[in-house]
Design an enzyme around this catalytic site. Structure first.
Site, short mmCIF file in Angstrom:
data_model
loop_
_atom_site.label_atom_id
_atom_site.label_comp_id
_atom_site.label_asym_id
_atom_site.label_seq_id
_atom_site.Cartn_x
_atom_site.Cartn_y
_atom_site.Cartn_z
N GLY A 115 98.33 66.72 -25.93
CA GLY A 115 99.78 66.75 -25.84
C GLY A 115 100.38 68.12 -26.06
N CYS A 169 98.00 48.47 -1.94
CA CYS A 169 98.56 47.53 -0.97
C CYS A 169 97.56 47.28 0.16
CB CYS A 169 99.85 48.11 -0.41
SG CYS A 169 100.96 46.87 0.28
N CYS A 209 105.58 42.32 -3.81
CA CYS A 209 105.49 43.21 -2.65
C CYS A 209 105.61 42.39 -1.37
CB CYS A 209 104.16 43.96 -2.68
SG CYS A 209 103.79 44.84 -1.15
N CYS A 235 104.73 47.87 -2.24
CA CYS A 235 103.95 48.62 -3.22
C CYS A 235 104.20 50.12 -3.06
CB CYS A 235 102.46 48.40 -2.99
SG CYS A 235 101.85 46.83 -3.57
N CYS A 248 102.00 42.68 0.64
CA CYS A 248 100.73 42.14 0.12
C CYS A 248 100.94 41.10 -0.97
CB CYS A 248 99.83 43.27 -0.39
SG CYS A 248 100.35 43.95 -1.96
#
Lengths: 291, 258
Positions: free
Chosen positions: A32, A272, A241, A266, A244
């Site tokens: 970080g 997808c 979606c 997606c 899909c």
């Protein structure tokens, strides 16, 4: 004699790659923490992922398989150009399949498919400093990181709630890494924040214009900041979606006509396509290989 | 009643290069006591205040502060982390220009709440309730809590700055011309408010001002500075009613009478 100019493997010269690798190692050692590095000019404009490209160029080897995504998609300009760039200057194999890739360079998404050990996710970062818009002085923000003075980050979240009734930050949502440094996860939607937590993959962040590299090593705690009475929550989608039928994934809205027609698909194109190839069909989808 | 002072200043001297800021200042400040530092522009008042509040490092001398754990510490020998923590919890600093002490681009509520969040409060409801309470105490209407200080008048900004400083219950507050730049009726209201808060909370305060009326209203004791040195110190009423030094006599006689 060869008429075209010859590049070193993966474009950058070896000394530069060593320098960047040292920065990456330091970043991994201090999860970080933003490590300054001497960012190079790349043959693409700032904002196109020069930081991510330098990180990828420094860690890529001839046996790697590279995938590049831009907002989750493998087929947008940024993704196509960077993939072509490395195919040319490093002659590496490229793929669009998340599972096959060893290095995934990304702009603003984490693939839906969980990443495994041995995979590296390289983020393109525009502004690495999470405190930037709250405290403009870099000298001061560095001091705040050093002394762990992160009250100001909560001032931003407080302002969100005061103004919108909830934490309205939806992307670049600040996280605390391994209980120490507050980090900007780059402008990924907050939907992806939980995927960073205890990920098995190595996550590297490169900010070219800002000359910073930071990292989240595998199996590292990544916690999104919040208030006790306003806990962190990811985005929620009403419908699956349209192509899909996937649920629990991040969706993009696509405008279909000028009469208000739209569909949600997606954002992760590979996810997808893989689902559709396996026979999943959404409300507006067409069955693959029908007849 | 405590029998020990809160702040002990010993031979504080500050040079800017070869030019003198303030020289050889020593005094003690007791809990609940308000000390005014008066003098004309350039007399070293602000240099002294900035040195006391660890904003400036003096050229020589010490400032000892009795921490909450009763330990005496020289504030110039604290680590940076300790000093910053002290400054945002046990101390307050009210600037002459509220824009220096406020975050002008975040709401009034967040301005008051920032110190709470800095010391680890992570409960939005609690922070907001505390901010509302403090806005009320400095006479800012509750429906202004989500407005930015940019939309506040000068007097409101100054009151907001005071609330922001007092929310963590500091024991010592430094004020640099807290009423400077405000018109007289707003000044009167602010002084009234400050006097009430200081009495109610038992705050110790060091107030820098060139306005003797402010010193008279707020402070128990005062120090008169000239050319970087303290030339006269004593109870406020004594100094103002019976000034000893010629310069102090001049200051007192210069007060405009209406």
């Amino acid at each position: 004699m060869n008429a075209t100019a010859q590049y070193n493997f993966a474009y950058l010269d070896e000394q530069t790659k060593r320098m960047i690798r040292r920065a990456i190692l330091k970043a991994i050692a201090i999860p970080g923490y933003q490590v300054p590095f001497s960012s190079r000019e790349m043959p693409m404009p700032y904002g196109w992922g020069t930081g991510g490209v330098q990180v990828t160029a420094s860690i890529i080897g001839p046996d790697d398989v590279l995938k590049v995504i831009d907002q989750g998609a493998d087929d947008t300009t940024n993704a196509v150009s960077i993939r072509a760039f490395f195919a040319k200057v490093a002659q590496v194999a490229t793929t669009t399949h998340t599972g096959e890739a060893t290095i995934i360079q990304t702009r603003h998404r984490i693939p839906e498919r969980a990443l495994g050990p041995g995979q590296t996710l390289v983020y393109q970062v525009p502004i690495p400093e999470p405190l930037r818009f709250l405290e403009p002085r870099e000298t001061e923000t560095r001091k705040m990181h050093a002394l762990e003075e992160y009250g100001l980050m909560h001032v931003k979240l407080y302002e969100d709630i005061a103004r919108h009734g909830r934490i309205a930050t939806t992307y670049a949502y600040p996280v605390k890494v391994e209980g120490r440094y507050v980090m900007d996860p780059s402008p990924t939607p907050k939907f992806d924040n939980p995927k960073m937590h205890m990920s098995e993959a190595l996550q590297l962040f490169g900010a070219g214009r800002e000359h910073r590299i930071y990292a989240v090593p595998p199996h590292t705690e990544v916690v999104s900041l919040d208030f006790e009475d306003h806990p962190f929550a990811i985005q929620h989608f009403e419908e699956p979606c349209a192509l899909c039928g996937a649920e629990q994934v991040y969706l993009d809205e696509v405008i279909l006509d000028d009469a208000g027609g739209h569909m949600y698909v997606c954002s992760d194109t590979d996810n997808c396509e893989t689902r559709r190839a396996a026979g999943h069909v959404g409300a507006l989808g067409v069955r693959e290989a029908a007849e | 009643m405590t029998t020990e002072p809160l702040l002990r200043v010993e031979n504080l001297t500050k040079y800017y290069g070869s030019r003198l800021g303030c020289a050889d200042v020593s005094f003690e400040l007791w809990p609940g006591e308000v000390l005014a530092i008066v003098g004309e522009s350039g007399s070293g008042k602000t240099t002294l205040l900035n040195s006391l509040s660890a904003t400036l490092e003096p050229s020589s001398g010490r400032t000892l502060y009795r921490m909450r754990n009763e330990q005496w510490r020289n504030i110039y020998e604290l680590s940076e982390a300790e000093r910053r923590f002290l400054v945002r919890t046990d101390w307050g600093f009210v600037h002459q220009n509220p824009a220096d002490g406020l975050r002008m681009t975040v709401s009034a509520g967040a301005n008051v709440g920032e110190r709470l969040m800095a010391v680890g409060d992570r409960h939005y409801g609690h922070i907001r309730d505390t901010a509302l309470d403090w806005l009320g105490r400095v006479e800012i209407a509750a429906d202004r809590i989500d407005d930015q200080p940019r939309s506040f008048s000068g007097g409101m900004r100054q009151r907001l700055q005071i609330a922001r400083n007092l929310v963590t219950g500091p024991r010592l507050v430094f004020m640099d011309e807290p009423t400077g730049g405000l018109d007289v009726s707003v000044q009167a209201r602010l002084l009234d408010l400050l006097r009430g808060l200081v009495g109610e909370l038992g705050l110790a305060a060091v107030v820098v001002t060139h306005d003797l009326a402010v010193a008279r209203l707020l402070s128990h004791r005062m120090m008169v500075m000239k050319d970087g040195r303290v030339i006269e110190a004593g109870l406020t009423d004594r100094v103002l009613d019976d000034p000893r030094e010629p310069y102090t006599q001049l200051l007192v006689s210069s007060i405009l009478q209406v």
